[in-house]
Design a protein around this motif. Sequence first.
Motif, PDB file in Angstrom:
ATOM      1  N   ARG A 827      44.305 -33.074 -36.072  1.00  0.00           N
ATOM      2  CA  ARG A 827      45.726 -32.733 -36.186  1.00  0.00           C
ATOM      3  C   ARG A 827      46.052 -32.520 -37.658  1.00  0.00           C
ATOM      4  O   ARG A 827      46.625 -33.392 -38.311  1.00  0.00           O
ATOM      5  CB  ARG A 827      46.571 -33.865 -35.594  1.00  0.00           C
ATOM      6  CG  ARG A 827      48.038 -33.512 -35.465  1.00  0.00           C
ATOM      7  CD  ARG A 827      48.794 -34.589 -34.745  1.00  0.00           C
ATOM      8  NE  ARG A 827      48.574 -35.896 -35.354  1.00  0.00           N
ATOM      9  CZ  ARG A 827      49.098 -37.034 -34.913  1.00  0.00           C
ATOM     10  NH1 ARG A 827      49.856 -37.043 -33.831  1.00  0.00           N
ATOM     11  NH2 ARG A 827      48.863 -38.170 -35.529  1.00  0.00           N
ATOM     12  N   HIS A 873      45.060 -30.162 -32.349  1.00  0.00           N
ATOM     13  CA  HIS A 873      46.422 -29.637 -32.510  1.00  0.00           C
ATOM     14  C   HIS A 873      46.323 -28.451 -33.459  1.00  0.00           C
ATOM     15  O   HIS A 873      45.966 -28.631 -34.630  1.00  0.00           O
ATOM     16  CB  HIS A 873      47.335 -30.688 -33.150  1.00  0.00           C
ATOM     17  CG  HIS A 873      47.619 -31.856 -32.273  1.00  0.00           C
ATOM     18  ND1 HIS A 873      48.902 -32.312 -32.044  1.00  0.00           N
ATOM     19  CD2 HIS A 873      46.802 -32.669 -31.558  1.00  0.00           C
ATOM     20  CE1 HIS A 873      48.853 -33.365 -31.232  1.00  0.00           C
ATOM     21  NE2 HIS A 873      47.584 -33.591 -30.930  1.00  0.00           N
ATOM     22  N   THR A 900      51.786 -27.354 -25.257  1.00  0.00           N
ATOM     23  CA  THR A 900      52.329 -27.000 -26.562  1.00  0.00           C
ATOM     24  C   THR A 900      53.383 -28.026 -26.940  1.00  0.00           C
ATOM     25  O   THR A 900      54.081 -28.567 -26.091  1.00  0.00           O
ATOM     26  CB  THR A 900      52.983 -25.605 -26.565  1.00  0.00           C
ATOM     27  OG1 THR A 900      53.914 -25.543 -25.484  1.00  0.00           O
ATOM     28  CG2 THR A 900      51.971 -24.497 -26.440  1.00  0.00           C
ATOM     29  N   GLU A 901      53.405 -28.317 -28.234  1.00  0.00           N
ATOM     30  CA  GLU A 901      54.464 -29.149 -28.788  1.00  0.00           C
ATOM     31  C   GLU A 901      55.137 -28.271 -29.812  1.00  0.00           C
ATOM     32  O   GLU A 901      54.661 -27.177 -30.082  1.00  0.00           O
ATOM     33  CB  GLU A 901      53.847 -30.374 -29.482  1.00  0.00           C
ATOM     34  CG  GLU A 901      53.718 -31.574 -28.585  1.00  0.00           C
ATOM     35  CD  GLU A 901      53.023 -32.729 -29.279  1.00  0.00           C
ATOM     36  OE1 GLU A 901      52.883 -32.673 -30.522  1.00  0.00           O
ATOM     37  OE2 GLU A 901      52.603 -33.652 -28.577  1.00  0.00           O
ATOM     38  N   ALA A 902      56.172 -28.762 -30.442  1.00  0.00           N
ATOM     39  CA  ALA A 902      56.873 -27.967 -31.434  1.00  0.00           C
ATOM     40  C   ALA A 902      55.881 -27.292 -32.381  1.00  0.00           C
ATOM     41  O   ALA A 902      55.194 -27.980 -33.132  1.00  0.00           O
ATOM     42  CB  ALA A 902      57.810 -28.867 -32.221  1.00  0.00           C
ATOM     43  N   THR A 904      53.007 -26.115 -32.163  1.00  0.00           N
ATOM     44  CA  THR A 904      51.637 -26.598 -32.103  1.00  0.00           C
ATOM     45  C   THR A 904      51.041 -26.280 -30.740  1.00  0.00           C
ATOM     46  O   THR A 904      51.707 -26.474 -29.722  1.00  0.00           O
ATOM     47  CB  THR A 904      51.596 -28.137 -32.273  1.00  0.00           C
ATOM     48  OG1 THR A 904      52.223 -28.476 -33.500  1.00  0.00           O
ATOM     49  CG2 THR A 904      50.174 -28.667 -32.274  1.00  0.00           C
TER      50      THR A 904
END
Length: 926
Positions: A827, A873, A900-902, A904
Amino acid sequence: MQGSERLMTGHHTTGLAPYALRCERLAEPLGVDERAPLLSWRLASGRRGDAPALYRVRVRTEAGEQVWDTGEVADPAAVSVRYSGAPLTPRTRYRWEVVVTAEDGTTGQAGSWFETGQLSPAAWQACWITHDTSDLDVVDAPEEGEVALTDHGLQPAVRLRRTFEVTASEVTASPEVTASRKAPGSPVRARLYVTARGLYEMRLNGHRVGDAELAPGWTDYRDRIDYQVHDVTALIGEGENVLAATLADGWWSGFVGFDPRRSGAHYGAFPELLAELHLDHANGDRKVIATDGSWRTRRSPIRYADLLMGECHDLRRDTPGWDRPGFGDADGWLPAMVTGADHDLITAAVAPPVRAMRDLPARTVTRIGGDRHLVDFGQNFAGRVRLVARGLTPGARVTIRHGEALDDDGALYTDNLRTADATDVLIAGGDAETVFEPRFTYHGFRYAEVTGLPALDAADITGVVLHNDTPWAGDFACSDPDVERLYQAICWGQRSNFVSVPTDCPQRDERLGWLADAQVFLPTACLNADVAAFFEGWLREVRGAQSSDGCFTNVAPRLAGVADEGAPGWGDAGVLVPWHLYQAYGDERILERNLDAMTAWVDHVHRHNPDLVWRHRVGPHFADWLAPAPTPRDVVATAYFARSTDLTARAAEILGRTETAQRYGALGRHIVKTFAEHFVTPEGVVAGDTQTGYLLALAFGLLPEHLVPRAAERLAGLVEAAGPGVTTGFLGVGLVAPVLDACGRPDLAHALLRRTDPPSWLYPLRHGATTIWERWDGYIPGRGFQAAAMNSFNHYALGSIGEWLYQGVAGLAQTPGSAGYRELLVRPRPGDLTWARASYESVRGMIRTSWTRADGVLRLEVSVPPGATAIVHVPTGDPGGVRESGVAVADATGVQVIGTEARTLLCRVTSGNYRFTAADPRLAAP
Ligand code: RAM
């Protein structure tokens, strides 16, 4: 370079290949006293998705007799196994091999060996011997017409020797000596098992034995004395042989720490030697040459040798040839005194020894008047100098003083060494050329001031870097040269302070195994180097120093004069260190060995603080040591109480000790509740409102869920208000960047990392630092140095940001539930850097992460060792557009998109090498 500090590299092969075989974490060790040693290997493969399914380990004697076969074991997670075959016999070499079968049925194999040591104290036959001390002037009187040496009450180092005969047939049968003329029949080998109360250096027939420095190392000699084993087969000759030793005070009877006593005040009054040379003859006979009353001893030309004060060689007193055959030892030599034959405390050393790891050339040599020169090695380090001196008349004196810094006038600054003289002296004997290198001392320094030579050429003086030979395992680099220099300074802090035990500093009259310094720096240390064996050795000291009612100390080995009772964060290292070692190396045995000590510590704190706020029995309570903004003591203490209790519960759970796990789990939850009740307002303000208060509360999970965002916000607010800046001391410093990152503010972590005003990490580097300072403001232009009473320029504690360089900036980490890097967490936190990379030789194999960004594209490369997986990530403005090796992630082999994250993309990958490309996260989403 005598040592072997080098970056271990993963092998590039096509199929699954075990490599880096270790026994008890050491490569081909001599002298393993563990009866169920840990055999381990790492894995490499050139194929994506390659994963081990089975392993098989076989162990046999050199004669080929099999003593253990695991059979095929279906354990895809295994990269080690504890020996459980036929009982091991002492002083025996065992060969072992591991075969690993991949999921597709292909196999890879590798072999290694280890040799057992004495295995039990009862195996020793040798006596402790020493020099008749009545022969020594305690204050060594000056020779006619010379200036007296500084009188510290130090005694000369002594020499010991004995001769023995070896017949021609015995020698020629030795495979090591005559590999080309190998005689048939069983091999001849010679092993030296040796230790000292004090420091020893062994010689055989004029040759130095081994390359260990400061051996046998520092332990609490009242509880345990390490011994070393040396293969000396190649040094044995025909006819008369001479086994010889020099003995010096070291930690045993020299100055230790800031306690002004010596000679018997710490452990003993005078050093003693214990050694056994085992000669295995071709016909199966074994001859043992042991220390006993037949040895001869004499004072050496080393008039004193002390770790803190320095060393003086008076070559006029040398007796050349003393360590070789044909030397007559009548004149001035006395029979050795036998002082005992107790062996109960002797165990094989488990850590790799201190070695001379590298040479540092002099960067500049400046004449500063008359016969005085100032040498700059360009790097602060722990070690000593090697000086070549020519043309000195007998009795001429050369004095070398050491210091970490220069004062504003450019002179050597030594006030911060306190009572450590750190001065070495050579008194010439009259040889045309003399090579002077102290043997039994070390200093922390960058500069040396040499007096007594009319001229000094840079080529004639060299810095010799000493530290434990912990194999270097990590590397980090990034686009900001200042941050790279910071990383290098962190590494030098580690090298300078891993000298026998993890010390706070290498220069002043301290150099103690402070527990908090070690625990806060440990996560960084574990990424830089393979420190498993080093810390396992030290943990024996930590446990040994624990009181019968469970109280850990502040320093280990324990030392008179330093408050014994472990302070919050200091004593807790007895819990935190084993826990982190388990996480880094995945070896449950570490927890097994320490669990009882961990529970005893928690019980001790609990017993004296039944209301669960840790206020009593806090030792010297150092709190958040050296913090610009102090955090209330009870907050720090209670947070650590909660942390230690929680980790003890987790350790018990991993070991299957359910009842213990439940008991400490419940206690831990009560402490957390108490912490919140006492120290946290309903608005999420932690008492004292300091960075460290929030860092401890957030990192240790001490806040009710709903207050976490508030506390995180307040922490960020405090950091911003300080500049952005850091205001923590030793206990908060390692948590700042990881916690800000975890709270969604990696931007602030980057801002702190790259700040250049004090307090900051880069400030010292802008002012000449090459190692991490003890204090944020060790030197300020205009004001000058911080108080000399406590101002080290080589303390690693504030360097614990190193962990985040690997884990945050480069993104090389493991998931919170993973141990031994079974599940990686990649990450990266690019901030506004343009590239960063890290590599780490884990217990499982080589891990690499590397990212660059250019022309709107972020490229992320990841290497995952066989048997591991990684959560990756990918930071990007366009998660949908991420590709791997040129294809859309959804179609890439070995890659599974998990969400998916913000900004990412999250995916899971199997082992192998991956190349992701994505839109630069700084670009807006399309
Ligand atoms: C200093 C040491 C060490 C610290 C203690 C509390 O003297 O250098 O770093 O842990 O004090």
